[in-house]
Design an enzyme around this catalytic site. Structure first.
Site, PDB file in Angstrom:
ATOM      1  N   ASP A   1       4.675 -17.514  17.604  1.00 18.07           N
ATOM      2  CA  ASP A   1       5.516 -16.365  17.283  1.00 18.07           C
ATOM      3  C   ASP A   1       4.719 -15.094  17.576  1.00 18.07           C
ATOM      4  OD1 ASP A   1       7.724 -14.908  16.085  1.00 18.07           O
ATOM      5  OD2 ASP A   1       6.469 -14.620  14.327  1.00 18.07           O
TER       6      ASP A   1
ATOM      7  N   TYR B   1       7.150  -7.948  19.298  1.00 12.92           N
ATOM      8  CA  TYR B   1       7.664  -8.203  20.650  1.00 12.92           C
ATOM      9  C   TYR B   1       9.019  -7.540  20.848  1.00 12.92           C
ATOM     10  CZ  TYR B   1       4.264 -11.991  21.652  1.00 12.92           C
ATOM     11  OH  TYR B   1       3.133 -12.721  21.896  1.00 12.92           O
ATOM     12  N   GLY B   2       9.692  -7.254  19.748  1.00 12.71           N
ATOM     13  CA  GLY B   2      11.091  -6.800  19.801  1.00 12.71           C
ATOM     14  C   GLY B   2      11.318  -5.521  20.580  1.00 12.71           C
TER      15      GLY B   2
ATOM     16  N   CYS C   1      16.265 -13.284  13.492  1.00 10.35           N
ATOM     17  CA  CYS C   1      14.845 -12.933  13.588  1.00 10.35           C
ATOM     18  C   CYS C   1      14.159 -13.773  12.531  1.00 10.35           C
ATOM     19  CB  CYS C   1      14.653 -11.443  13.305  1.00 10.35           C
ATOM     20  SG  CYS C   1      12.928 -10.970  13.056  1.00 10.35           S
ATOM     21  N   THR C   2      12.981 -14.301  12.849  1.00  6.99           N
ATOM     22  CA  THR C   2      12.366 -15.281  11.934  1.00  6.99           C
ATOM     23  C   THR C   2      11.960 -14.696  10.586  1.00  6.99           C
ATOM     24  OG1 THR C   2      10.343 -14.932  13.202  1.00  6.99           O
ATOM     25  CG2 THR C   2      11.569 -16.953  13.645  1.00  6.99           C
ATOM     26  N   HIS C   3      11.856 -13.363  10.494  1.00  7.24           N
ATOM     27  CA  HIS C   3      11.548 -12.761   9.184  1.00  7.24           C
ATOM     28  C   HIS C   3      12.768 -12.779   8.251  1.00  7.24           C
ATOM     29  CE1 HIS C   3       8.032 -11.093  11.223  1.00  7.24           C
ATOM     30  NE2 HIS C   3       7.576 -10.663  10.065  1.00  7.24           N
TER      31      HIS C   3
ATOM     32  N   CYS D   1      10.152 -17.520  17.851  1.00  4.72           N
ATOM     33  CA  CYS D   1      10.327 -16.072  17.927  1.00  4.72           C
ATOM     34  C   CYS D   1      11.625 -15.854  18.696  1.00  4.72           C
ATOM     35  CB  CYS D   1       9.138 -15.467  18.674  1.00  4.72           C
ATOM     36  SG  CYS D   1       9.326 -13.738  19.125  1.00  4.72           S
ATOM     37  N   ASN D   2      12.560 -15.162  18.075  1.00  8.66           N
ATOM     38  CA  ASN D   2      13.850 -14.953  18.733  1.00  8.66           C
ATOM     39  C   ASN D   2      13.700 -14.149  20.020  1.00  8.66           C
ATOM     40  OD1 ASN D   2      16.462 -15.723  16.914  1.00  8.66           O
ATOM     41  ND2 ASN D   2      14.664 -15.363  15.658  1.00  8.66           N
ATOM     42  N   THR D   3      12.835 -13.136  19.992  1.00  9.91           N
ATOM     43  CA  THR D   3      12.656 -12.284  21.174  1.00  9.91           C
ATOM     44  C   THR D   3      12.083 -13.096  22.336  1.00  9.91           C
ATOM     45  OG1 THR D   3      12.288 -10.374  19.738  1.00  9.91           O
ATOM     46  CG2 THR D   3      11.600 -10.152  22.023  1.00  9.91           C
TER      47      THR D   3
END
Length: 274
Positions: free
Chosen positions: A13, A45-46, A187-189, A76-78
């Site tokens: 991530d 990264y976003g 988003c992973t958060h 990581c979604n991005t």
């Protein structure tokens, strides 16, 4: 290349958010070993370009390959949105991102065909959630909303704070006006804000957690490829190993708040060397 069932799964991530994916893998695939890399030196990264995210992801994948992993999860979604397709073509390891499993679950969940996605700026701009969902069902309308303040608020530990709730209400007002019945925490958060988000969106809206859905997709993939760890063998190596590119103490304290297991021996890696 025949991978070894007892080899670990590589998870990476842009920082600490991917630990929510690790938590779900620990819970749902208890036999699997994990090597995690968090790119804490170069987070977030976003807001970065596609080329940069692909370059960073390549370096991390090269590092994970030195750890003899049998599969890779882009937690990581991005990076899943911007780099997965490229990396997939470059390596001979099974690889999985977090976007597809979350999108799939949203398609299966929505009744009124109105789905919301909250995520970073570049995940929303990539349009990948929208694309995957409408490919699966062209009648679904997807409403995306970037929520850039959520990540720093989560990392500050303000997951139940009135300020965070106020921010969430502002971000989500527009999407809730669209009468969505399903919301992807893209988003992973964001799963760490689950109870707060539940209060904001109400009981009628189903929250989709791509971290959980990814652990289920990983289970299916490992079984299909005959790579699931049957357990019962002591490899003599630590079951869970953690690496970060910077700020190891901060990484450990965040990990402590997220993971079921205590970790303290995260190692710092010069990721630019890979």
């Amino acid at each position: 290349m025949k991978a070894d069932k007892w080899a670990p799964i590589g998870v990476f991530d842009s920082g600490v958010g991917g630990l929510t994916v690790v938590r779900e893998i620990m819970r749902n695939l208890p036999n699997e070993r994990i090597v995690y890399f968090g790119d804490t030196a170069r987070v977030p990264y976003g807001s970065k370009s596609r080329d940069t995210v692909i370059r960073y992801s390549r370096q991390i994948v090269r590092f994970l390959q030195t750890q003899q992993v049998k599969a890779i999860v882009i937690a990581c979604n991005t990076a899943s949105a911007l780099a997965l397709e490229t990396i997939e073509q470059e390596i001979d390891l099974p690889i999985l991102g977090v976007v597809k499993p979350g999108a799939q679950m949203a398609v299966e969940t929505t009744r009124n065909k109105r789905v919301g996605v909250i995520a970073t700026e570049s995940t929303i701009q990539s349009g990948l959630y929208q694309k995957l969902i409408t490919q699966a069902d062209s009648e679904i309308t997807v409403y995306g909303k970037p929520c850039p303040l959520f990540v720093p608020l989560v990392e500050e530990g303000w997951t139940k704070d009135p300020i965070t709730e106020e921010v969430a209400r502002r971000y989500l007002a527009e999407i809730l006006d669209k009468k969505i019945d399903t919301l992807i925490m893209g988003c992973t958060h964001y799963p760490l804000l689950r109870s707060l988000l539940r209060g904001v969106v109400g009981e009628e809206v189903t929250l989709v957690n791509p971290a959980y859905e990814t652990s289920q997709a990983l289970r299916r993939m490992l079984l299909e490829l005959n790579l699931a760890n049957p357990g019962g063998v002591d490899t003599g190596q630590q079951k869970y190993r953690f690496f970060a590119s910077d700020g190891v103490e901060r990484f450990n304290s965040f990990a402590h708040s997220v993971l079921p297991e205590q970790i303290s021996d995260t190692r710092q890696i010069q990721i630019e060397e890979f």
